[in-house]
Design an enzyme around this catalytic site. Structure first.
Site, PDB file in Angstrom:
ATOM      1  CB  SER A   1       2.974  13.128  42.406  1.00 40.84           C
ATOM      2  OG  SER A   1       4.099  12.411  42.869  1.00 40.84           O
TER       3      SER A   1
ATOM      4  CE1 TYR B   1       2.923   9.917  38.434  1.00 43.48           C
ATOM      5  CE2 TYR B   1       4.804  11.018  39.436  1.00 43.48           C
ATOM      6  CZ  TYR B   1       3.535  10.489  39.538  1.00 43.48           C
ATOM      7  OH  TYR B   1       2.866  10.544  40.739  1.00 43.48           O
TER       8      TYR B   1
ATOM      9  CE  LYS C   1       0.022  12.205  39.144  1.00 43.99           C
ATOM     10  NZ  LYS C   1      -1.308  12.090  39.771  1.00 43.99           N
TER      11      LYS C   1
END
Length: 486
Positions: free
Chosen positions: A368, A380, A384
């Site tokens: 992402s 997050y 990732k």
């Protein structure tokens, strides 16, 4: 697989560059899908081609028999302007070398190439809002590009590649067809590394490996063109396939002939996706599973494998929640479980199977662009980033077992998760930094996933490929007019 199954943008193409092996490879690739190669005379009355390819090949570091020539900027700018005026087109730059710095390249060649590539990327950014997509393919050691390094130097290069072989014409042809396809509509100034993992800067293993180390050809060289995109007879495991990118990826894999097992938490949604896959004539299975329950994942792989071999893993699930001090530790652990540990557990189980039966496999992880520097998304971003690094490391360790691993890095994609978590002002700020000027759709990402699963990308591993409308170019929001295209 036909042109109808791999829709190509338009029906005419032009190739700018020296006639020879690379030119012939591109000509045969386009002819295989019904695209006519036309000559470029430089005249103003010549019809504008739908696809324009430029060759920037002949690097000295790979002992090319044909010296590198400067990029024909004038012709490219003229064609680009005509395409922009029409509102559509595809432009593809083919260059050779492994990326990074090679001391065997004359300084003048390195400087000239850097300038040409910067010019091309600037052009790509400006074209994107006019319906014209420009991207690059970087090819590693390849006899089809007139590279003649000799047996000893070839062996020395291959020792540093996860995929220990040279590039074949079919590898280049398939990458060109992907970038020329209608499905490749949200990729701007991206480089597909058709180099066997050369750009990973792999260091040979500390201890001798028992894996096969000879040069390998991982697909039937009699196949080529659109046939390499055909997934008939393959079984793909898609995690996070209930909605958004995962759902569209599962359907795209089925459209290209694959049987698909869809894994997600929401039973009603995955049953609906499985039904759509079945209507396409493919075998489908829906499995309700929360990937944060790590102990259940390896038994899941064993059960699925006992019914049918799994040829590819697509990991498209994700947890994205803003952080708050009162629940930060718990969120961090759950983000790591969903975005990273679940992926690693599934990939490890499949890698053991693939290494054992020596038939290889493919892993595609969905990263992402939001894993960059967005306030409040520290967990997050970290999870990732771990997923991406693990994938690139897996490409290095798995290459000898004919296992390929790549990442897709979407930008602002309109999905239920993104629409629910991002307010209007945040999305507007993103759009201001996207040269193409729009948010993407799951359908913009799915064709790249299918390409990375298929034999079309058999010489691509360890890549992180952006589908973001040009966001990864890193420019500021426009401070003045866009200027011209030259």
């Amino acid at each position: 697989m036909t042109k109808d199954a791999l829709p190509i943008h338009g029906s005419t193409a032009v190739v700018l560059g020296p006639r020879g092996t690379a030119y012939d490879v591109l000509r045969e690739a386009f002819e295989s899908v019904g695209v006519k190669l036309v000559d470029d005379t430089g005249g103003q009355d010549v019809a504008v081609p739908d696809i324009c390819c430029a060759l920037l090949t002949g690097t000295a570091v790979l002992d090319s028999a044909t010296p590198s020539a400067p990029l024909p900027r004038g012709n490219l700018a003229r064609i680009a302007a005509a395409m922009a005026g029409r509102g559509s087109g595809r432009m593809i730059l083919v260059l050779d070398g492994g990326g990074g710095l090679h001391t065997g390249v004359p300084a003048e060649e390195a400087a000239a190439r850097a300038a040409d590539l910067a010019w091309w990327r600037q052009l790509a950014a400006r074209l994107s809002c006019h319906g014209v997509l420009a991207n690059q393919i970087r090819v590693g050691i390849a006899p089809c590009l007139s590279h003649r390094p000799g047996p000893q130097r070839t062996a020395a290069v291959l020792r540093h590649l996860p995929l220990r072989r040279v590039a074949q014409p079919a590898d280049l042809a398939a990458a060109v067809l992907h970038l020329a396809s209608e499905g490749c509509g949200y990729t701007v100034a991206e480089t597909i590394p058709v180099d066997g993992g050369m750009g990973l800067t792999m260091v040979p293993p500390l201890r001798p490996s028992r894996a096969r180390t000879e040069s390998t050809e991982p697909f039937d060289q009699s196949r080529g063109g659109a046939d390499l995109f055909d997934l008939s007879g393959r079984h793909c495991l898609v995690v996070g396939g209930s909605s958004g990118i995962g759902r569209e990826a599962a359907l795209e894999l089925a459209r290209r002939g694959a049987d698909v097992t869809v894994v997600a938490r929401r039973e009603r949604e995955i049953l609906a996706v499985a039904h759509e896959i079945a209507t396409l004539g493919r075998r489908a299975e829906a499995v309700r599973q929360d990937v944060s329950h790590l102990d259940a994942l390896e038994p899941l792989v064993e059960r699925l494998w006992s019914a049918a071999r799994i040829d590819a893993l697509v990991y498209a699930t994700g947890l994205c929640e803003p952080e708050a001090p009162d629940h930060q530790p718990a969120l961090r652990e759950r983000a790591l479980d969903v975005n990273y540990r679940g992926y690693v557990t599934l990939a490890d189980a499949l890698v053991r199977r693939w290494a054992s039966d020596r038939r290889g496999g493919a892993v595609v992880a969905i990263g992402s662009a939001g894993a960059g520097f967005v306030p409040g998304l520290e967990s997050y971003a970290a999870s990732k980033a771990a997923l991406i690094q693990h994938t690139r490391s897996l490409a290095v360790s798995g290459g000898r077992h004919r296992i390929r691993a790549n990442c897709v890095q979407p930008g602002l994609i309109s999905t239920p998760m993104a629409d629910a978590s991002a307010h209007e002002g945040f999305q507007d700020a993103w759009l201001a930094r996207i040269p193409q000027g729009r948010a993407g759709l799951p359908g913009d990402v799915a064709p790249l996933v299918a390409y990375l699963v298929s034999d079309a990308s058999a010489y691509v591993t360890g890549a992180v490929l952006h589908v973001d409308g040009g966001l990864a170019l890193g420019g500021l929001p426009p401070l003045a007019g866009n200027g011209g295209l030259a």
